[in-house]
Design a protein around this motif. Structure first.
Motif, PDB file in Angstrom:
ATOM      1  N   MET A   1     109.556  54.508 -45.864  1.00 34.52           N
ATOM      2  CA  MET A   1     109.296  53.160 -46.470  1.00 34.52           C
ATOM      3  C   MET A   1     109.075  53.030 -47.776  1.00 34.52           C
ATOM      4  N   CYS A   2     108.759  54.119 -48.331  1.00 27.94           N
ATOM      5  CA  CYS A   2     108.675  54.329 -49.721  1.00 27.94           C
ATOM      6  C   CYS A   2     109.723  54.546 -50.488  1.00 27.94           C
ATOM      7  N   ASP A   3     109.895  54.072 -51.541  1.00 24.06           N
ATOM      8  CA  ASP A   3     111.194  54.017 -52.691  1.00 24.06           C
ATOM      9  C   ASP A   3     111.343  55.534 -52.829  1.00 24.06           C
ATOM     10  N   ILE A   4     110.689  56.333 -53.538  1.00 24.10           N
ATOM     11  CA  ILE A   4     111.193  57.761 -53.625  1.00 24.10           C
ATOM     12  C   ILE A   4     110.087  58.842 -53.024  1.00 24.10           C
ATOM     13  N   ARG A   5     110.535  59.841 -52.754  1.00 22.00           N
ATOM     14  CA  ARG A   5     109.756  60.963 -51.881  1.00 22.00           C
ATOM     15  C   ARG A   5     109.806  62.155 -52.892  1.00 22.00           C
ATOM     16  N   LEU A   6     108.786  62.702 -53.010  1.00 22.03           N
ATOM     17  CA  LEU A   6     108.502  64.057 -53.687  1.00 22.03           C
ATOM     18  C   LEU A   6     107.587  64.939 -52.572  1.00 22.03           C
ATOM     19  N   ALA A   7     108.091  66.184 -52.483  1.00 24.33           N
ATOM     20  CA  ALA A   7     107.599  66.770 -51.611  1.00 24.33           C
ATOM     21  C   ALA A   7     107.064  67.991 -51.982  1.00 24.33           C
ATOM     22  N   SER A   8     105.984  68.842 -51.229  1.00 20.62           N
ATOM     23  CA  SER A   8     105.515  70.036 -51.675  1.00 20.62           C
ATOM     24  C   SER A   8     106.320  71.088 -50.691  1.00 20.62           C
ATOM     25  N   THR A   9     106.363  72.448 -51.193  1.00 20.48           N
ATOM     26  CA  THR A   9     107.077  73.353 -50.531  1.00 20.48           C
ATOM     27  C   THR A   9     106.568  73.546 -49.137  1.00 20.48           C
ATOM     28  N   SER A  10     105.290  73.028 -48.746  1.00 21.54           N
ATOM     29  CA  SER A  10     104.889  73.283 -47.326  1.00 21.54           C
ATOM     30  C   SER A  10     105.200  71.874 -46.718  1.00 21.54           C
TER      31      SER A  10
ATOM     32  N   ASN B   1     100.585  66.493 -56.582  1.00 20.82           N
ATOM     33  CA  ASN B   1     100.009  65.180 -57.159  1.00 20.82           C
ATOM     34  C   ASN B   1     100.303  65.072 -58.705  1.00 20.82           C
ATOM     35  N   ALA B   2     100.051  66.141 -59.572  1.00 20.24           N
ATOM     36  CA  ALA B   2     100.511  65.867 -60.779  1.00 20.24           C
ATOM     37  C   ALA B   2     101.884  65.378 -61.254  1.00 20.24           C
TER      38      ALA B   2
ATOM     39  N   VAL C   1     111.029  68.915 -54.976  1.00 22.29           N
ATOM     40  CA  VAL C   1     109.929  69.626 -54.408  1.00 22.29           C
ATOM     41  C   VAL C   1     109.220  70.478 -55.223  1.00 22.29           C
ATOM     42  N   CYS C   2     107.963  70.283 -55.131  1.00 28.60           N
ATOM     43  CA  CYS C   2     106.884  70.969 -56.094  1.00 28.60           C
ATOM     44  C   CYS C   2     106.069  71.946 -55.045  1.00 28.60           C
ATOM     45  N   THR C   3     105.354  72.909 -55.865  1.00 25.77           N
ATOM     46  CA  THR C   3     104.459  73.642 -55.181  1.00 25.77           C
ATOM     47  C   THR C   3     103.363  72.730 -54.653  1.00 25.77           C
ATOM     48  N   HIS C   4     102.586  73.028 -53.709  1.00 20.10           N
ATOM     49  CA  HIS C   4     101.505  72.353 -53.245  1.00 20.10           C
ATOM     50  C   HIS C   4     100.634  71.981 -54.383  1.00 20.10           C
ATOM     51  N   GLU C   5     100.253  72.858 -55.127  1.00 14.87           N
ATOM     52  CA  GLU C   5      99.415  72.682 -56.161  1.00 14.87           C
ATOM     53  C   GLU C   5      99.683  71.514 -57.285  1.00 14.87           C
ATOM     54  N   THR C   6     100.947  71.561 -57.572  1.00 10.65           N
ATOM     55  CA  THR C   6     101.520  70.375 -58.483  1.00 10.65           C
ATOM     56  C   THR C   6     102.098  69.231 -58.011  1.00 10.65           C
TER      57      THR C   6
END
Length: 266
Positions: A124-133, A195-196, A188-193
């Motif tokens: 439902m969101c316009d853009i999706r970023l994901a953590s590696t997990s 949100n940033a 795809v980002c690390t879990h730690e990064t």
């Protein structure tokens, strides 16, 4: 019960965190649905907000419906077929109508599993970023049910009908790398990064005039079901409005004068 949505604001960006980690942020109650509806209504009224970021607390983004409630036919899964139909229509189906149609851009920061209604929520969101997990599954069929909250409409528009059919017919789970390859997520980002990275993207978007963001999003939404000639007519109408805003004049002046613009949402 504590509020489901934890809301913070920084400038023109609203960050929303689903905050029931003990249930993996499952969508289980009318209260949770109302919180989403009320949030969207508030953001629609507040013209100073330009971007929303949605994520989850704990290990999951959203686990979808509560399977224990399904098993016990409790909560939103109680009642006769007629009652259940209306529970869906008057309940969780209000979320895609409110969130998908929200005028401002919405970024999903998928921090963990997005399963069933959780995947549909991300869509439902316009853009999706994901953590590696992060993990993704259109898993309704494995529980003997169908996507009840818009997934059959949303998912094919993002990854195509063939891949959406594969996910819906098997209920299989894909990881973040596969989601990136299929175009389900943009990064795809690390879990730690995560949100940033999501906030950095939100800041890039929020640097633009709010009226232009809202009109642009509406054009993109309407374009999915309009003919080209009809969309061009709508584009001309929106463009005539945009040309007569103070922020447009400021953007043009800043470009000519080689300086940073100062927008005032007028």
């Amino acid at each position: 019960m504590n509020p489901f949505l934890q809301i913070e604001r920084t400038g023109a960006i609203v960050s929303v965190r689903m905050n029931h980690p003990e249930t993996r942020n499952a969508l289980t109650s009318p209260q949770q649905i109302e919180e989403f509806i009320e949030l969207c209504a508030e953001l629609r009224r507040d013209r100073s907000v330009r971007v929303m970021v949605l994520t989850g607390s704990g290990s999951a983004f959203c686990a979808g419906g509560n399977v224990k409630d399904m098993h016990n036919r409790e909560g939103i899964f109680a009642g006769s077929p007629y009652e259940l139909r209306n529970t869906y229509r008057d309940g969780i189906q209000r979320i895609p109508l409110a969130l998908y149609e929200l005028d401002i851009p919405v970024i999903a920061a998928v921090n963990g599993p997005a399963v069933g209604a959780g995947l549909d929520l991300a869509c439902m969101c316009d853009i999706r970023l994901a953590s590696t997990s992060a993990l993704f599954a259109e898993s309704f069929v494995r529980l003997g049910i169908v996507p009840g909250d818009g997934g059959a409409w949303l998912l094919p528009r993002i990854i195509g009908i063939s891949k959406a059919s594969l996910m819906a017919f098997t209920g299989d789970t894909i990881d973040a790398a596969q989601a990136l390859e299929w175009g389900l997520v943009e990064q795809v980002c690390t879990h730690e990064t995560l949100n940033a990275q999501a906030l950095a993207l939100a800041e890039r978007i929020a640097a633009n005039p709010g009226h232009a963001l809202r009109l642009c999003k509406r054009l993109l939404r309407e374009a999915q079901h309009m003919r080209l000639d009809s969309l061009l007519e709508l584009s001309a109408a929106y463009q005539s409005l945009a040309h007569h805003t103070e922020d447009h004049q400021e953007a043009v002046a800043a470009f000519v004068e080689k300086r940073k613009p100062a927008f005032i949402d007028r």
